[in-house]
Scaffold this active site. Structure first.
Site: not given
Ligand code: FES
Lengths: 176, 688
Positions: A141
């Site tokens: 993410h």
């Molecule tokens: S940014 Fe969501 S798990 Fe690493």
């Protein structure tokens, strides 16, 4: 329970019922414990989680390795001068999870960064030497960590955790 | 009998639910207001006990499945790891293994109760047949569960039982191949047995629901065998039956715990602590005790197909019971002849069970045939005949009358008959036993770990470890023991530093490293004792064709027949030390010159206590071979005793914990049963 009572000794009767009920409750709770505790790591898993030793000599400056301890990936990074400088020049107060670079390494071994390679967002493994901060980039993410493993950008709430470790010699560490 | 409920919840939220799903009303009418005959005796609590056991088996089974590996090369080890490493794994496994036996014990009591009191008669035929279906499902489940540990008895039990189907003409062999998923019992068989063993208990639970439903439609039977007529004949299920059932369950728990904590291996077979070996069949293949009567019937018929048919008929005949016994009187209480024959039938079943456990030779075969005939004659000849000729005693007018007329004196003649028959049966079995020429069994030694308060002697464990390390380990592996175990509570009591130092003396193969090579490194506490040979073939080649067995489980994997009546006393004295006795026997039983008339083949040695007397292992210990630091005598007797203690610990590392927890559980249960007894009395005081 029936409402008809042997009216002569109501207290004794109630005491008996309460005692029996209490004993049943205690017995049930005590019996439950083994059924829950069996889910905890078993003895062989705990034994396999014993400390490990890692030889640092093969890791050249600017490189990193990934080792596993207790099933977790551990990044050991031999940082360049530039990386160290970057990590130290940023004002601590401006960080999301404020911590100095010095507090995240062992003094005297400033070039070595040892962090658990698990993104503090939802557990993916960040990629080393990627992202805008010369540190780690999590592809899941988009969290970005700097060259001290501190969170700089993205949804992760905290810095990459530092595992318990110590230097047994200048070129060898013990994790755990 | 559980008609529309007059149950009305008071809370508005409950009312709201009740109007849409009348579940509380259903529970109330079935388990609270439900009228139950007031003259039920304790034999009727076995229904509740069985429900409890089913739940216990499902819960412990689901948990064991979290740790078990259904794969032929790993199943045996995974069961051992459950017992050794999983928190309370030993307890959960004992619960499940002993639980199976307790489940069958309770179901047999329940069935005999039904037989005695005529619970299968109109209008309860379907209820009874559902019960027979549950019993069949239980047998299938129990059988497949016994296969899962993948020991020798598991494997050969699976082979023998699946081969029963090969008796079917024309398609038998194809069916067996289908069951196996291969050309012999193997990994596919284990996998599907695991799957089905997980499934069947839920089917049982489903049929139990039908069973209880049918029960609630027909109403419970009762010892008098007359149906309830008025309010006075019944009491509400709660609190009366509930509290009585709970008391019954708590007393039953005493028996259950006796097995779990003190006699976990009493009902099992030592051979099942030997990993499955498709190349060697154990000397005596014996199923679990609960199948023994049927196994005896199978073996007493000299024709394969006929034997299999007889065995299955012995169970299926129960389905037809309601139509074989047409007597109007239900309860044997009022049928003097039927009562006598009932008890004789019980004895016949027990004796058949005993015969099933004995080798099929000589007098056992003849006795087996006679008893098989008795078994079938009871159902097929006696029952129809008795229904016609027997003149029953007058029945009480109502259940209430029966309760009032109850006196203790009536019980005495029945009990004395039972005792007389038991003694007769015992004598019969005893004489059968003594007819066999017994091999000499190893003498019983004194063990610090025997009995309910038993503890390992730490010094003996450490000396035994030394003997193992210096002598036994040259040929025998100890592959289930990790160095860390030496520091575990209840073990040899090494400190953490001692364990580390001990482990470091060993070279452990590890790898591959980054270059892809295997390498040797000093041992760590988490490592297991390395084996002296890289594989079984090498072990065999180096030892004259006989691979030295792994010693981790040897103290539980070796045993000897105790025979009748000793095995009955053993239950009460908690005698479980056949294994260590045998080890001492073997280590001290070597004789240079075999007795006259005994010839020992080349490359073997005479041993008094080894089955067959010709052992491939040369005398391993001699006086003065190992020196003990604590000044214990350097004699073979001492070595044998110490190494047997050590190997008992290796086989049962949690024994101390088990016995200590057992004592606590017993103190609790005895107090609890007392409380339950008085509570039950107080509750029932209102009903009389
Ligand atoms: S940014 Fe969501 S798990 Fe690493």
């Amino acid at each position: 329970m029936t409402t008809a009572s042997s009216a002569d000794q109501p207290t004794r009767r109630d005491f008996l019922f309460v005692a029996t009920g209490a004993a049943a409750a205690v017995g049930t709770v005590a019996t439950l414990w083994p059924f829950i505790d069996q889910m905890n790591p078993d003895a062989s898993t705990i034994a396999a989680g014993a400390p490990i030793e890692v030889d640092l000599t093969p890791i050249a400056e600017g490189q990193d390795i990934k080792v596993f301890w207790r099933g977790k990936p551990i990044y050991i990074m031999n940082r360049t001068k530039k990386q160290i400088e970057e990590a130290r020049s940023v004002p601590v107060a401006s960080l999301k999870d404020p911590a100095t670079d010095e507090s995240r390494i062992k003094s005297g071994h400033d070039q070595w960064l040892v962090v658990i390679g698990i993104c503090t967002h939802l557990g993916c493994i960040p990629i080393a030497h990627e992202g805008n901060y010369d540190g780690f980039f999590c592809p899941c993410h988009g969290s970005q960590y700097d060259s001290s493993g501190r969170i700089r950008q993205g949804p992760a709430p905290a810095n990459l955790a530092v595992p318990p470790y110590q230097f047994v010699s200048d070129t060898k560490i013990q994790i755990g | 009998m559980s008609g529309p409920s007059d149950y009305q919840p008071s809370h508005p939220a409950l009312k709201w639910i009740e109007r849409r799903l009348p579940i509380m009303g259903f529970i109330h009418s079935s388990f609270v207001a439900y009228p139950t005959p007031r003259n039920l005796n304790y034999w009727w609590t076995f229904g509740a006990i069985l429900s409890f056991m089913l739940a216990a088996q499902i819960v412990t089974g689901v948990i064991l499945a979290m740790h078990y590996t259904p794969e032929a090369t790993m199943a045996f080890r995974s069961v051992e790891l459950i017992v050794r490493d999983v928190n309370y794994g030993w307890l959960l496994r004992n619960m499940h293994a002993a639980g199976a036996s307790m489940f069958f014990f309770a179901v047999y009591v329940h069935m005999f109760r039904g037989l005695y009191y005529g619970s299968y008669k109109e209008p309860r035929e379907v209820l009874w047949i559902l019960g027979v279906i549950i019993y069949l499902l239980m047998m299938a489940t129990g059988f497949m569960g016994y296969v899962l540990p993948w020991g020798q008895m598991s494997f050969w039990g699976a082979t023998v039982i699946t081969n029963l189907f090969s008796a079917i003409p024309y398609v038998g062999d194809s069916i067996v191949t289908l069951l196996w998923g291969g050309y012999s019992v193997g990994n596919p068989t284990l996998n599907r047995f695991f799957s089905l063993h997980y499934l069947l208990p839920f089917l049982i639970a489903g049929v139990v629901v039908l069973h209880v439903w049918a029960l609630h439609v027909a109403g419970q039977g009762n010892p008098a065998g007359v149906e309830p007529k008025t309010e006075k004949d019944t009491v509400p299920f709660t609190p009366y039956a509930t509290i009585k059932d709970l008391f019954g369950v708590s007393v039953f728990l005493l028996l259950f715990s006796w097995f779990i904590f003190y006699m976990p291996n009493y009902l099992g077979d030592a051979d099942n602590y030997i990993p499955a070996n498709p190349g060697v069949t154990p000397a005596h293949i014996v199923p679990e005790w609960y199948y023994l009567p049927f196994y005896a019937i199978l073996r007493s018929i000299p024709n394969k197909l006929a034997g299999v048919i007889a065995m299955f008929s012995a169970i299926l005949v129960l389905v037809f019971l309601p139509w074989l016994d047409t007597a109007k009187t239900r309860s044997c209480k009022y049928r003097p002849l039927a009562k006598q024959f009932f008890w004789i039938f019980v004895i016949v079943c027990i004796l058949l069970g005993y015969l099933g456990s004995q080798p099929p030779e000589g007098i056992y075969v003849i006795a087996g045939r006679v008893l098989t005939v008795c078994y079938f004659a009871y159902f097929l000849i006696l029952m129809p005949l008795l229904s016609r000729i027997e003149k029953p005693r007058p029945l009480p007018n109502s259940i209430a009358d029966d309760v009032l007329a109850k006196t203790g004196s009536k019980v005495t003649p029945m009990v004395s008959t039972v005792i007389a028959l038991m003694v007769a049966g015992g004598l019969f079995a005893g004489s059968v036993q003594s007819a066999r020429a017994e091999d000499e069994t190893p003498p019983s030694q004194k063990w610090s770990f025997a009995g309910p308060f038993g503890k390992y002697d730490r010094a003996a464990l450490q000396r035994g470890l030394k003997v193992y390390k210096e002598v036994c380990s040259n040929c025998h592996a100890l592959s289930y023991i990790a160095f860390r175990n030496l520091g575990d509570p209840g073990g040899p009591g090494y400190s953490e530093a001692q364990v580390k130092a001990f482990a470091a003396e060993y070279k452990i193969k590890d790898g591959p490293n980054d270059q892809g090579d295997m390498f040797e490194r000093p041992g760590r506490p988490a490592d297991y004792f390395p084996s002296p040979f890289p594989n079984e073939q090498a072990a065999r080649a180096a030892n004259g064709g006989a691979a030295p067995p792994d010693l981790s489980l040897i103290a539980k994997a070796r045993s000897y027949e105790r025979g009748f009546p000793w095995f009955i006393f053993d239950f009460f004295t908690q005698f479980q030390e056949q294994g260590p006795n045998y080890i001492v026997g073997i280590l001290t039983g070597f004789e240079d010159t075999p007795p006259a008339g005994v010839t020992i083949p080349e490359g073997s040695y005479y041993n008094k206590y080894f089955p067959g007397h010709a052992i491939k292992m040369p005398k391993p210990l001699s006086d003065g071979q190992v020196t003990f630091d604590d000044g214990s005598p350097a004699t073979v007797q001492q070595y044998a005793h110490d190494v047997a203690t050590f190997l008992m610990w290796a086989a049962e590392p949690h024994m101390e914990e088990r016995k200590q927890l057992g004592m606590q559980v017993f103190v609790f249960l005895v107090i609890f049963c007392g409380l339950m007894y008085f509570t039950k009395k107080k509750v029932w005081a209102d009903a009389h």
